[in-house]
Every structure is written in structure tokens, then in C-alpha cells.
Design a protein around this motif. Sequence first.
Motif, PDB file in Angstrom:
ATOM      1  N   SER A   1      74.783  22.573-158.421  1.00 30.94           N
ATOM      2  CA  SER A   1      73.481  21.917-158.317  1.00 30.94           C
ATOM      3  C   SER A   1      73.664  20.429-158.566  1.00 30.94           C
ATOM      4  CB  SER A   1      72.480  22.499-159.323  1.00 30.94           C
ATOM      5  OG  SER A   1      72.135  23.824-158.980  1.00 30.94           O
ATOM      6  N   PHE A   2      73.082  19.627-157.667  1.00 31.28           N
ATOM      7  CA  PHE A   2      73.119  18.180-157.785  1.00 31.28           C
ATOM      8  C   PHE A   2      71.693  17.663-157.960  1.00 31.28           C
ATOM      9  CE2 PHE A   2      76.693  19.471-155.141  1.00 31.28           C
ATOM     10  CZ  PHE A   2      77.759  18.726-155.628  1.00 31.28           C
ATOM     11  N   ASN A   3      71.534  16.590-158.728  1.00 30.68           N
ATOM     12  CA  ASN A   3      70.251  15.894-158.844  1.00 30.68           C
ATOM     13  C   ASN A   3      70.394  14.490-158.288  1.00 30.68           C
ATOM     14  OD1 ASN A   3      69.904  17.543-161.961  1.00 30.68           O
ATOM     15  ND2 ASN A   3      68.649  17.958-160.173  1.00 30.68           N
TER      16      ASN A   3
ATOM     17  N   GLU B   1      66.706  17.891-155.847  1.00 39.24           N
ATOM     18  CA  GLU B   1      67.816  18.764-156.233  1.00 39.24           C
ATOM     19  C   GLU B   1      68.413  19.387-154.980  1.00 39.24           C
ATOM     20  OE1 GLU B   1      68.606  22.094-159.620  1.00 39.24           O
ATOM     21  OE2 GLU B   1      66.999  22.579-158.203  1.00 39.24           O
ATOM     22  N   LEU B   2      69.729  19.426-154.929  1.00 39.02           N
ATOM     23  CA  LEU B   2      70.457  20.076-153.848  1.00 39.02           C
ATOM     24  C   LEU B   2      71.308  21.172-154.458  1.00 39.02           C
ATOM     25  CD1 LEU B   2      71.339  20.247-150.882  1.00 39.02           C
ATOM     26  CD2 LEU B   2      73.082  18.527-151.383  1.00 39.02           C
TER      27      LEU B   2
ATOM     28  N   SER C   1      79.590  25.317-147.253  1.00 40.24           N
ATOM     29  CA  SER C   1      78.841  26.284-148.050  1.00 40.24           C
ATOM     30  C   SER C   1      78.448  27.519-147.244  1.00 40.24           C
ATOM     31  CB  SER C   1      77.593  25.622-148.624  1.00 40.24           C
ATOM     32  OG  SER C   1      76.726  25.207-147.579  1.00 40.24           O
ATOM     33  N   ASN C   2      78.091  28.562-147.974  1.00 43.43           N
ATOM     34  CA  ASN C   2      77.478  29.755-147.384  1.00 43.43           C
ATOM     35  C   ASN C   2      75.975  29.577-147.262  1.00 43.43           C
ATOM     36  OD1 ASN C   2      80.049  30.906-147.502  1.00 43.43           O
ATOM     37  ND2 ASN C   2      79.667  31.808-149.509  1.00 43.43           N
ATOM     38  N   SER C   3      75.403  28.855-148.216  1.00 42.63           N
ATOM     39  CA  SER C   3      73.970  28.557-148.177  1.00 42.63           C
ATOM     40  C   SER C   3      73.714  27.317-149.028  1.00 42.63           C
ATOM     41  CB  SER C   3      73.131  29.730-148.701  1.00 42.63           C
ATOM     42  OG  SER C   3      73.407  29.975-150.068  1.00 42.63           O
ATOM     43  N   ALA C   4      72.654  26.599-148.683  1.00 43.06           N
ATOM     44  CA  ALA C   4      72.287  25.395-149.433  1.00 43.06           C
ATOM     45  C   ALA C   4      70.795  25.172-149.282  1.00 43.06           C
ATOM     46  CB  ALA C   4      73.073  24.178-148.935  1.00 43.06           C
TER      47      ALA C   4
ATOM     48  N   SER D   1      70.389  12.239-145.879  1.00 47.98           N
ATOM     49  CA  SER D   1      71.168  11.437-146.814  1.00 47.98           C
ATOM     50  C   SER D   1      70.424  11.348-148.136  1.00 47.98           C
ATOM     51  CB  SER D   1      71.397  10.038-146.239  1.00 47.98           C
ATOM     52  OG  SER D   1      72.108   9.230-147.142  1.00 47.98           O
ATOM     53  N   CYS D   2      71.063  11.795-149.224  1.00 47.30           N
ATOM     54  CA  CYS D   2      70.468  11.739-150.561  1.00 47.30           C
ATOM     55  C   CYS D   2      70.908  10.442-151.231  1.00 47.30           C
ATOM     56  CB  CYS D   2      70.914  12.930-151.402  1.00 47.30           C
ATOM     57  SG  CYS D   2      70.578  14.548-150.662  1.00 47.30           S
ATOM     58  N   PRO D   3      69.967   9.632-151.707  1.00 45.38           N
ATOM     59  CA  PRO D   3      70.322   8.308-152.225  1.00 45.38           C
ATOM     60  C   PRO D   3      71.002   8.360-153.583  1.00 45.38           C
ATOM     61  CG  PRO D   3      68.006   8.735-152.584  1.00 45.38           C
ATOM     62  CD  PRO D   3      68.521   9.906-151.802  1.00 45.38           C
ATOM     63  N   ALA D   4      71.654   7.252-153.916  1.00 42.88           N
ATOM     64  CA  ALA D   4      72.241   7.096-155.246  1.00 42.88           C
ATOM     65  C   ALA D   4      71.144   6.726-156.243  1.00 42.88           C
ATOM     66  CB  ALA D   4      73.314   6.008-155.208  1.00 42.88           C
ATOM     67  N   PRO D   5      71.328   7.111-157.527  1.00 40.33           N
ATOM     68  CA  PRO D   5      72.487   7.832-158.042  1.00 40.33           C
ATOM     69  C   PRO D   5      72.327   9.344-157.896  1.00 40.33           C
ATOM     70  CG  PRO D   5      71.056   7.198-159.853  1.00 40.33           C
ATOM     71  CD  PRO D   5      70.442   6.624-158.612  1.00 40.33           C
ATOM     72  N   CYS D   6      73.450  10.027-157.672  1.00 40.68           N
ATOM     73  CA  CYS D   6      73.493  11.491-157.622  1.00 40.68           C
ATOM     74  C   CYS D   6      74.417  11.984-158.729  1.00 40.68           C
ATOM     75  CB  CYS D   6      74.018  11.984-156.273  1.00 40.68           C
ATOM     76  SG  CYS D   6      72.944  11.672-154.871  1.00 40.68           S
ATOM     77  N   VAL D   7      74.036  13.083-159.357  1.00 38.46           N
ATOM     78  CA  VAL D   7      74.853  13.641-160.437  1.00 38.46           C
ATOM     79  C   VAL D   7      75.015  15.141-160.216  1.00 38.46           C
ATOM     80  CG1 VAL D   7      74.139  11.913-162.109  1.00 38.46           C
ATOM     81  CG2 VAL D   7      72.855  14.048-161.942  1.00 38.46           C
ATOM     82  N   LEU D   8      76.144  15.665-160.676  1.00 34.72           N
ATOM     83  CA  LEU D   8      76.360  17.109-160.704  1.00 34.72           C
ATOM     84  C   LEU D   8      75.723  17.637-161.973  1.00 34.72           C
ATOM     85  CD1 LEU D   8      77.833  19.693-159.612  1.00 34.72           C
ATOM     86  CD2 LEU D   8      79.749  19.029-161.082  1.00 34.72           C
ATOM     87  N   SER D   9      74.657  18.433-161.850  1.00 34.62           N
ATOM     88  CA  SER D   9      73.961  18.928-163.035  1.00 34.62           C
ATOM     89  C   SER D   9      74.542  20.244-163.537  1.00 34.62           C
ATOM     90  CB  SER D   9      72.464  19.088-162.756  1.00 34.62           C
ATOM     91  OG  SER D   9      72.245  19.962-161.662  1.00 34.62           O
ATOM     92  N   SER D  10      75.059  21.092-162.635  1.00 36.42           N
ATOM     93  CA  SER D  10      75.632  22.360-163.083  1.00 36.42           C
ATOM     94  C   SER D  10      76.591  22.904-162.029  1.00 36.42           C
ATOM     95  CB  SER D  10      74.543  23.393-163.381  1.00 36.42           C
ATOM     96  OG  SER D  10      73.853  23.756-162.195  1.00 36.42           O
ATOM     97  N   MET D  11      77.483  23.747-162.496  1.00 34.52           N
ATOM     98  CA  MET D  11      78.444  24.406-161.615  1.00 34.52           C
ATOM     99  C   MET D  11      78.834  25.734-162.242  1.00 34.52           C
ATOM    100  SD  MET D  11      82.192  23.027-160.426  1.00 34.52           S
ATOM    101  CE  MET D  11      83.569  24.145-160.194  1.00 34.52           C
TER     102      MET D  11
END
Length: 265
Positions: free
Chosen positions: A123-125, A65-66, A31-34, A98-108
Motif C-alpha cells: 500500500s502506497f500513500n 492510496e494505491l 501486479s495481479n490486481s491494483a 500519475s500519482c504526485p510526490a510525495p509518495c510513501v510505502l505505508s505497508s507491505m
Amino acid sequence: MLQTKDVMSNCYKNFPVIVNYSNSTTDTIYSNSASLSENLNIEHAKSLGIKGSNAVFIKTLTQGELSVDSYLFDDLGIFHNLKGLNDQEITLQFGPYSCPAPCVLSSMSVNISVEEPITVSRSFNYFGGVTGTTSPTPTNPTLSPVIPENIVLNGFDNLGALDNITSITWTFSQSYQEYYLLGESVPKIAFTDGQITMNIDGEGIADPLITENCISEPNDYEIEVYGCGGDNLGSLSITGHLQARTSSVASDDDEQNSVSIIQYL
């Protein structure tokens, strides 16, 4: 004697975003930024015989959120792997976290403009707080950002008089329902719905939004993406209805036109 303490922050070179799938495969985002943020929903209650309402409790785990911004390389597969997925075992690694499960892609969101490399915002939740882990060792992958000259537009002749396209924003979002069970702190997640929108800027007015008082028929639009060597990196598609159109003009500028398309999933 003044005592000093050595403080060392983590170098940005140690912060790739790694998506870990339940089948033991991975995808990496350079990434360029996170940014990572977490929130705990704290409730409070009043009690008989107590002044105030200082009894606090929680109903759910920490939620995080990431958000990740990057150039588009060869990573469109992440979207296709996570679209509408009910996998409970996906995790993320963000550098030393480390982000625990469950993780989902909320938007792109994919942004395409003339004379600029194509950029992607994701964006991930996730549910539960991050934990520390070992930072990945910096690598030297060969990366070539995709440029607008290496895309092919299909179906855009369905827009009417709108042509000479200068920019496109393709956006995907999806929602999940959380289910909490007795004796389990981590919720189960289930896909509920989503949508894809595409905003297009160009010259000329798009077709009317309705025909004979009825919504226009959906049309297929596709953006094929290719690498510098001609490799097919995937595509972004939408089968949607015209939702909005605009035209603006000023004394110091030519007419600017745009159209918005939407598809519900």
C-alpha cells in the motif's frame, strides 16, 4: 436517430505500477490486481446570520492510496528502498495515471504458504490528485514467481518446539508526519515510526512469552529468498520479541499451532 458513443476502457495490460525515485531510477511491479482511491477532507462551518452550516473549506490536499497485490518476483528491493525514507520526490505511475510526490510505502505484507507461489501486498500513500499521462507500452518480461521451496529460514530454531512450518506472514508498516508550510500546498513528510510482525504456523508450542516475569529477549529471524536459477533475491528479516502464541484442535483435525513476533522500528 439514436446516437452511439464509443467508450473504451483501459486494458489491464497497460497497468504496471512504476515507482520513480528521485535519483531517476525506477522499479516496476507487475501486479495481479491494483486499486486506487482518493479522499478529500471537507470541513464545514457555521456563520452568524446564516441558517445552517453550509460554508465549506479544506485544510489539506487530496490524499490517495494505491494498493497493489502481486506475486513475489525479484522486487524486494522496493521495500529496502522505501523503508524509513524521507525522500520528498518519489512518484508513482499506475497505468495511465500519475500519482504526485510525495509518495510513501505505508505497508507491505509477504505471504508464504506450502504449495503456493509467494504473494506480496503493498500500500502506497500520496498527496494530491492523480493526473492523466500516457499508458506504458505492454512488455514481455520473463517473470518467475518465487515458490516456498526456494527460501531458506534462519534463526527459526529459536521458536522452541514449534517446527514443521506450513505458512509465514511477514508484515511491515510505517507512519509519516505531514508538515504544512505557509505558501506551499504540498506537505513535507517525515518518518515517525514503524513495526514489523511475523506470524508463523506450524506444529508444536512455541517458547513462553515471558521468562521470570520479564519479556523474552529478541531473536534474529531471516527469510532468504532465491530465484529459480539460484540467484539471491534478497531477504526479509526481523529482530523481535515473541508476542502471542496459540494452539487449537478439533475432532476432525490435528492440533494447529502459531506464534507471532514483533519488532518496533
